[in-house]
Design a protein around this motif. Structure first.
Motif, PDB file in Angstrom:
ATOM      1  N   SER A   1      -9.662   4.944   7.241  1.00 52.21           N
ATOM      2  CA  SER A   1      -9.723   3.520   7.622  1.00 52.21           C
ATOM      3  C   SER A   1      -9.985   3.316   9.111  1.00 52.21           C
ATOM      4  O   SER A   1     -10.480   2.271   9.502  1.00 52.21           O
ATOM      5  CB  SER A   1      -8.411   2.809   7.263  1.00 52.21           C
ATOM      6  OG  SER A   1      -8.122   2.941   5.903  1.00 52.21           O
TER       7      SER A   1
ATOM      8  N   TYR B   1      -9.329  -9.208  -2.853  1.00 49.41           N
ATOM      9  CA  TYR B   1      -8.809  -8.856  -1.517  1.00 49.41           C
ATOM     10  C   TYR B   1      -7.411  -9.442  -1.324  1.00 49.41           C
ATOM     11  O   TYR B   1      -7.139 -10.562  -1.797  1.00 49.41           O
ATOM     12  CB  TYR B   1      -9.736  -9.408  -0.419  1.00 49.41           C
ATOM     13  CG  TYR B   1     -11.099  -8.797  -0.474  1.00 49.41           C
ATOM     14  CD1 TYR B   1     -11.318  -7.522   0.045  1.00 49.41           C
ATOM     15  CD2 TYR B   1     -12.153  -9.451  -1.086  1.00 49.41           C
ATOM     16  CE1 TYR B   1     -12.557  -6.925  -0.042  1.00 49.41           C
ATOM     17  CE2 TYR B   1     -13.407  -8.866  -1.178  1.00 49.41           C
ATOM     18  CZ  TYR B   1     -13.604  -7.596  -0.655  1.00 49.41           C
ATOM     19  OH  TYR B   1     -14.832  -6.994  -0.749  1.00 49.41           O
TER      20      TYR B   1
ATOM     21  N   ARG C   1      -8.950   0.950   3.960  1.00 48.85           N
ATOM     22  CA  ARG C   1      -9.162  -0.429   4.395  1.00 48.85           C
ATOM     23  C   ARG C   1     -10.413  -0.505   5.270  1.00 48.85           C
ATOM     24  O   ARG C   1     -10.481   0.142   6.301  1.00 48.85           O
ATOM     25  CB  ARG C   1      -7.926  -0.876   5.191  1.00 48.85           C
ATOM     26  CG  ARG C   1      -7.777  -2.364   5.330  1.00 48.85           C
ATOM     27  CD  ARG C   1      -6.526  -2.694   6.115  1.00 48.85           C
ATOM     28  NE  ARG C   1      -6.589  -2.131   7.437  1.00 48.85           N
ATOM     29  CZ  ARG C   1      -5.548  -1.647   8.107  1.00 48.85           C
ATOM     30  NH1 ARG C   1      -4.354  -1.657   7.581  1.00 48.85           N
ATOM     31  NH2 ARG C   1      -5.698  -1.164   9.322  1.00 48.85           N
TER      32      ARG C   1
ATOM     33  N   VAL D   1      -2.487  -1.857  -3.440  1.00 50.27           N
ATOM     34  CA  VAL D   1      -3.878  -1.982  -2.975  1.00 50.27           C
ATOM     35  C   VAL D   1      -4.557  -0.614  -2.863  1.00 50.27           C
ATOM     36  O   VAL D   1      -3.901   0.430  -2.870  1.00 50.27           O
ATOM     37  CB  VAL D   1      -3.957  -2.698  -1.598  1.00 50.27           C
ATOM     38  CG1 VAL D   1      -3.441  -4.119  -1.690  1.00 50.27           C
ATOM     39  CG2 VAL D   1      -3.209  -1.910  -0.518  1.00 50.27           C
TER      40      VAL D   1
ATOM     41  N   HIS E   1      -5.840   6.742   3.622  1.00 52.68           N
ATOM     42  CA  HIS E   1      -5.764   5.520   4.423  1.00 52.68           C
ATOM     43  C   HIS E   1      -6.026   5.790   5.904  1.00 52.68           C
ATOM     44  O   HIS E   1      -6.936   5.235   6.506  1.00 52.68           O
ATOM     45  CB  HIS E   1      -4.412   4.829   4.274  1.00 52.68           C
ATOM     46  CG  HIS E   1      -4.213   3.756   5.295  1.00 52.68           C
ATOM     47  ND1 HIS E   1      -4.973   2.610   5.301  1.00 52.68           N
ATOM     48  CD2 HIS E   1      -3.419   3.676   6.391  1.00 52.68           C
ATOM     49  CE1 HIS E   1      -4.639   1.860   6.331  1.00 52.68           C
ATOM     50  NE2 HIS E   1      -3.704   2.490   7.019  1.00 52.68           N
TER      51      HIS E   1
ATOM     52  N   CYS F   1       1.266   2.825   3.528  1.00 49.63           N
ATOM     53  CA  CYS F   1       1.852   2.145   4.692  1.00 49.63           C
ATOM     54  C   CYS F   1       3.341   2.446   4.833  1.00 49.63           C
ATOM     55  O   CYS F   1       4.117   2.252   3.889  1.00 49.63           O
ATOM     56  CB  CYS F   1       1.629   0.642   4.506  1.00 49.63           C
ATOM     57  SG  CYS F   1       2.576  -0.370   5.650  1.00 49.63           S
TER      58      CYS F   1
ATOM     59  N   THR G   1      -3.689   3.034  -7.857  1.00 50.97           N
ATOM     60  CA  THR G   1      -3.729   1.630  -7.424  1.00 50.97           C
ATOM     61  C   THR G   1      -3.521   0.717  -8.633  1.00 50.97           C
ATOM     62  O   THR G   1      -3.418   1.186  -9.762  1.00 50.97           O
ATOM     63  CB  THR G   1      -5.075   1.282  -6.764  1.00 50.97           C
ATOM     64  OG1 THR G   1      -6.078   1.398  -7.756  1.00 50.97           O
ATOM     65  CG2 THR G   1      -5.378   2.187  -5.601  1.00 50.97           C
TER      66      THR G   1
ATOM     67  N   TRP H   1      -7.393  -5.177   3.333  1.00 46.69           N
ATOM     68  CA  TRP H   1      -6.858  -4.544   2.117  1.00 46.69           C
ATOM     69  C   TRP H   1      -7.545  -5.134   0.892  1.00 46.69           C
ATOM     70  O   TRP H   1      -7.691  -6.352   0.787  1.00 46.69           O
ATOM     71  CB  TRP H   1      -5.361  -4.814   1.982  1.00 46.69           C
ATOM     72  CG  TRP H   1      -4.492  -4.156   3.008  1.00 46.69           C
ATOM     73  CD1 TRP H   1      -3.741  -4.782   3.942  1.00 46.69           C
ATOM     74  CD2 TRP H   1      -4.242  -2.754   3.160  1.00 46.69           C
ATOM     75  NE1 TRP H   1      -3.038  -3.856   4.679  1.00 46.69           N
ATOM     76  CE2 TRP H   1      -3.327  -2.611   4.223  1.00 46.69           C
ATOM     77  CE3 TRP H   1      -4.695  -1.594   2.516  1.00 46.69           C
ATOM     78  CZ2 TRP H   1      -2.854  -1.367   4.654  1.00 46.69           C
ATOM     79  CZ3 TRP H   1      -4.233  -0.358   2.941  1.00 46.69           C
ATOM     80  CH2 TRP H   1      -3.332  -0.251   4.001  1.00 46.69           C
TER      81      TRP H   1
ATOM     82  N   SER I   1       0.889  -1.157   0.000  1.00 46.07           N
ATOM     83  CA  SER I   1       0.000   0.000   0.000  1.00 46.07           C
ATOM     84  C   SER I   1       0.925   1.203   0.000  1.00 46.07           C
ATOM     85  O   SER I   1       1.894   1.237   0.769  1.00 46.07           O
ATOM     86  CB  SER I   1      -0.861   0.019   1.260  1.00 46.07           C
ATOM     87  OG  SER I   1      -1.343   1.340   1.461  1.00 46.07           O
TER      88      SER I   1
END
Ligand SMILES: N[C@@H](CCC(=O)N[C@@H](CS)C(=O)NCC(=O)O)C(=O)O
Length: 327
Positions: free
Chosen positions: A290, A106, A82, A78, A286, A54, A96, A87, A51
């Protein structure tokens, strides 16, 4: 959000694990084989799942980019947001990609493909071996090391982030920054008690002050050469002012307030290849969207937009990037 138990996705599992005093407890990763030891390094054989949001996955992307391993190791990206299915792939979203190996909806399907009985979290990054048809490793620090060392013969830039003579220091630094800084922001953000939060921010800002001092007369964390320790520090600093300061309440200071950490961060952003790994839109989407338990309205703040590409003025310090990273 959930985790897998015996190959099945469970959303009712506790979302975030905490110790008795409310401290956030990160679960150990399970796939821990090594390219170069358990399986051979080969170009085109391994695939990275990431991701862009991340910080752990970002370490592997920065290493791949600055060493020029794009043709040797392919990547799937991804959807940054989330929800309770974990993910997912949504190639219609900007930045993406589809799951290039299996066309999954997924990421948990990729884990199930690797191990039909898998129990654990479904995390990024993942290094997948298309020959053995399994996940080699899903621990960022180890994937970063493998890309740096085991894949060296496929690198198109002569960059060694784990140079001889510095290796013990690099290992020590990576370990030293993990708890107070890399994981420290999560310890603050996911704390379940005031005490756990207070301890986390004390540790975090003490460590940031220490490294700010260190970087006053030292170009990089290990001295005059760029190493994996800088990559490990970088991905947390990059997200700090936009996300951790607000969303995780790490708000005693911003990185732009530090005399040395801020120019150091700008220098790292401006290394060749790194700009392509920077996707602040994914980072903000994110975190703010998320974590409904931290941000129930899921609104994404519009600021503060630090200028990562302003001049950094650190060329006077001894050392500098390797020749292949000087433009
Ligand atoms: N120790 C792992 C941690 C990776 C990790 O926690 N990744 C997060 C995204 S930033 C994730 O995928 N979380 C999903 C989950 O925990 O369910 C590493 O460094 O690779």
């Amino acid at each position: 959000m959930g985790r897998m138990v015996d190959g099945e996705w469970r959303t009712e599992e506790e979302m975030i694990a905490h110790g008795e005093s409310g401290e956030f407890e990160r679960e150990e990763t399970t796939f821990r084989d090594w390219v170069g030891e358990d399986v051979p390094a080969e170009s085109g054989r391994y695939h990275l799942y990431v991701s862009y949001a991340c910080p752990w996955a970002h370490r592997t992307l920065v290493t791949r980019a600055i060493k020029g391993l794009e043709d040797a190791v392919s990547v799937s990206v991804v959807d940054p947001v989330r929800f309770d299915q974990g993910w997912e792939f949504d190639p219609d979203k900007p930045g993406t990609s589809p799951d290039h190996l299996f066309g999954s909806d997924y990421l948990r399907e990729v884990y199930a493909h690797a191990d039909a009985e898998y129990t654990g979290r479904v995390t990024v990054p993942v290094l997948y071996d298309t020959e053995e048809d399994t996940i080699v490793n899903n621990e960022s620090e180890e994937i970063m090391r493998m890309l740096d060392v085991a894949f060296n013969e496929y690198a198109t830039r002569d960059v060694d982030l784990y140079p001889e003579g510095y290796q013990d220091e690099v290992d020590r630094l990576i370990e030293d920054i993990y708890d107070p800084i890399n994981n420290g922001v999560y310890r603050a953000g996911f704390a379940d008690s005031q005490r756990a939060y207070d301890n986390a921010v004390d540790d975090l800002f003490e460590a940031l002050a220490h490294y700010d001092d260190l970087l006053a007369d030292q170009r990089y964390l290990a001295g005059d050469v760029l190493t994996e320790a800088d990559v490990a520090m970088f991905t947390t600093l990059y997200r700090f002012d936009e996300v951790y300061h607000t969303h995780f309440k790490c708000n005693r200071k911003r990185i732009v307030d530090y005399d040395n950490l801020w120019p150091y961060l700008r220098e790292l952003c401006q290394l060749p290849g790194v700009a392509d790994t920077l996707h602040m839109d994914h980072v903000k989407q994110h975190y703010y969207r998320s974590h409904g338990h931290l941000n129930p309205k899921r609104l994404v703040p519009t600021g503060p937009n630090p200028d990562f590409f302003a001049p950094y003025d650190r060329d006077e310090l001894p050392g500098g990037p390797p020749a292949d990273l000087q433009e």
